[in-house]
Design an enzyme around this catalytic site. Sequence first.
Site, PDB file in Angstrom:
ATOM      1  N   GLU A 154      -1.586   3.937  14.078  1.00 31.07           N
ATOM      2  CA  GLU A 154      -0.361   4.296  13.367  1.00 31.07           C
ATOM      3  C   GLU A 154       0.297   5.555  13.924  1.00 31.07           C
ATOM      4  O   GLU A 154       1.199   6.128  13.312  1.00 31.07           O
ATOM      5  CB  GLU A 154      -0.667   4.463  11.870  1.00 31.07           C
ATOM      6  CG  GLU A 154      -1.201   3.203  11.210  1.00 31.07           C
ATOM      7  CD  GLU A 154      -0.098   2.201  10.825  1.00 31.07           C
ATOM      8  OE1 GLU A 154       0.925   2.619  10.277  1.00 31.07           O
ATOM      9  OE2 GLU A 154      -0.287   0.991  11.087  1.00 31.07           O
ATOM     10  N   HIS A 201      -1.077   6.962   5.145  1.00 31.34           N
ATOM     11  CA  HIS A 201      -1.236   7.761   6.366  1.00 31.34           C
ATOM     12  C   HIS A 201      -1.782   9.135   5.989  1.00 31.34           C
ATOM     13  O   HIS A 201      -1.493   9.649   4.896  1.00 31.34           O
ATOM     14  CB  HIS A 201       0.102   7.965   7.085  1.00 31.34           C
ATOM     15  CG  HIS A 201       0.681   6.711   7.671  1.00 31.34           C
ATOM     16  ND1 HIS A 201       2.013   6.376   7.567  1.00 31.34           N
ATOM     17  CD2 HIS A 201       0.107   5.717   8.374  1.00 31.34           C
ATOM     18  CE1 HIS A 201       2.229   5.228   8.194  1.00 31.34           C
ATOM     19  NE2 HIS A 201       1.088   4.804   8.682  1.00 31.34           N
ATOM     20  N   GLY A 208       0.821  -1.217   0.000  1.00 29.57           N
ATOM     21  CA  GLY A 208       0.000   0.000   0.000  1.00 29.57           C
ATOM     22  C   GLY A 208       0.849   1.258   0.000  1.00 29.57           C
ATOM     23  O   GLY A 208       0.337   2.358  -0.139  1.00 29.57           O
ATOM     24  N   CYS A 227       7.451  12.257   8.003  1.00 29.41           N
ATOM     25  CA  CYS A 227       7.443  10.899   8.585  1.00 29.41           C
ATOM     26  C   CYS A 227       8.587  10.717   9.557  1.00 29.41           C
ATOM     27  O   CYS A 227       8.511   9.908  10.480  1.00 29.41           O
ATOM     28  CB  CYS A 227       7.609   9.837   7.505  1.00 29.41           C
ATOM     29  SG  CYS A 227       6.321   9.829   6.276  1.00 29.41           S
TER      30      CYS A 227
HETATM   31  O1  SUG Z   1       5.040   2.209   7.253  1.00 29.36           O
HETATM   32  N1  SUG Z   1       7.749   2.229   5.049  1.00 29.36           N
HETATM   33  C1  SUG Z   1       6.952   2.933   6.043  1.00 29.36           C
HETATM   34  C2  SUG Z   1       6.909   4.403   5.733  1.00 29.36           C
HETATM   35  C3  SUG Z   1       6.242   5.168   6.817  1.00 29.36           C
HETATM   36  C4  SUG Z   1       5.966   6.589   6.468  1.00 29.36           C
HETATM   37  N2  SUG Z   1       5.403   7.273   7.578  1.00 29.36           N
HETATM   38  C5  SUG Z   1       4.499   8.257   7.518  1.00 29.36           C
HETATM   39  N3  SUG Z   1       3.765   8.490   6.457  1.00 29.36           N
HETATM   40  N4  SUG Z   1       4.289   8.945   8.579  1.00 29.36           N
HETATM   41  C6  SUG Z   1       5.534   2.369   6.130  1.00 29.36           C
HETATM   42  O2  SUG Z   1       4.928   2.125   5.085  1.00 29.36           O
HETATM   43  C7  SUG Z   1       9.008   0.256   4.214  1.00 29.36           C
HETATM   44  C8  SUG Z   1      10.088  -0.510   4.932  1.00 29.36           C
HETATM   45  C9  SUG Z   1      10.682  -1.733   4.337  1.00 29.36           C
HETATM   46  O3  SUG Z   1      10.237  -2.281   3.339  1.00 29.36           O
HETATM   47  O4  SUG Z   1      11.679  -2.166   4.998  1.00 29.36           O
HETATM   48  C10 SUG Z   1       8.137   0.938   5.253  1.00 29.36           C
HETATM   49  O5  SUG Z   1       7.834   0.336   6.249  1.00 29.36           O
END
Ligand code: SUG
Length: 444
Positions: free
Chosen positions: A172, A250, A22, A368
């Site tokens: 989250e 998010h 996603g 983020c």
């Molecule tokens: O939860 N990416 C995170 C990115 C989070 C972004 N945060 C905010 N929008 N606040 C997530 O989707 C990818 C990590 C990986 O594949 O190791 C990841 O978890």
Amino acid sequence: MREYDFDGLVGPTHNYGGLAVGNVASARHEGQLSNPRAAALQGLDKMRFVRELGVAQAVLPPHPRPHLPTLHALGFRGSDEEMMAAAAGAEAPLLRVCSSASAMWAANAATVAPSSDTADGRLHLVPANLDAMFHRAIEAPVTHAVLSTIFADPARFTVHRPLPGARHFGDEGAANHARLAVPDAPAVHLFGWGRRSWEGGEAASDGSGRHAPRQAREASEAVARLLQLDPARCVFARQHPRGIEGGAFHTDVLAVANEGVLLVHELAFDDVAAVEAELRARLGLALRVELAREAELPLADAVDAYPFNSQLLTLPSGEMAVVAPTDARHNPAARRFLERVVGSGGPVRAVHWLDVRESMRNGGGPACLRLRVPLEEAEVAALGARVVLDEALEAELRAWVTRHYRDRLLPADLADPVLAREALRAIDELSAILQLGSVFAFQR
Ligand code: SUG
């Protein structure tokens, strides 16, 4: 009261594991070469920039990775090397799950209410359970331990347990929360949610698409209760299913707020006009909403370039500035939108472009990477670790990164026990620098 931006330091195993379903960027960069050292230094450059703007800056540590306690809990036995080899050979991507540096995205660490807004006058933090995804869910108990060490003074701070209830209360953190405040009125808390766990359940949630919503409305309500917020000052708004489907997993991918200003894309919420009306009913005419419609800024550009995933900061002069990713400068629609906001005669007077490319490729922009914590001076003095970034700490952190981090990493390298030893040694040394004590299980 002054906002402290607590940035997550990027951990030594930063890699493109493609774990976040996603999240368009995470999927797109799966398997590519990462540069953990550059990622961590980009993060420190951003912190330095924010601090030089006159905004208070602090840090949160990376979590120990690979997370061997998780492999142990899944029944792997033997030496660390044996467990890692077995997990690397398992059908599910378990070693990737246990090696993600995802704790860097501190906006997902917790939801925060400053002491000015809570019934008991303490600062409250609810660590996010991040139950939507395995690699993120394992952050929750560690985040709880870290925050309990930093915000240890029980007279001033309450660090709650992450919400129970698994996906029914999937939470989250601050990525789905914004605090809005105008002079002479109590602050308002806006909670974005993507699905309901009851009241018709998943069917009512539009969870049928490829990209399942992560945040449960029930979780947002529980967080608001735990934070001891006045229910009359809380607004709960459903994320637009099309926004989620398009990669806005998010709320902070399509909206950012600061004081009385809200920058928002029309697909951030399913009824953005109703959200504005609810906020205006509580905040009055001082609220300033800068709305981007699809025609001005298509969703795909907003998700690609993250103009809303910016830090909207109040400077010592009282003016505001946007700290945006360079990706948004290179996207004409995103850039025009931010420049329109700056030119609109409102409090936002400047946009600064920062390169956080390594994080962006996993779907994490400037916003983020930070958890906003509004603190009174006495609360800053009561912090239980050395986390406020000053010149000396920044220099130590740069040297620490340069000493320990690799500049090339592929997901396949995660099976290397030498990497694991390097990474855990680095975290051990960092906890001494930050005076966190033996906060991590592997240190005890
Ligand atoms: O939860 N990416 C995170 C990115 C989070 C972004 N945060 C905010 N929008 N606040 C997530 O989707 C990818 C990590 C990986 O594949 O190791 C990841 O978890």
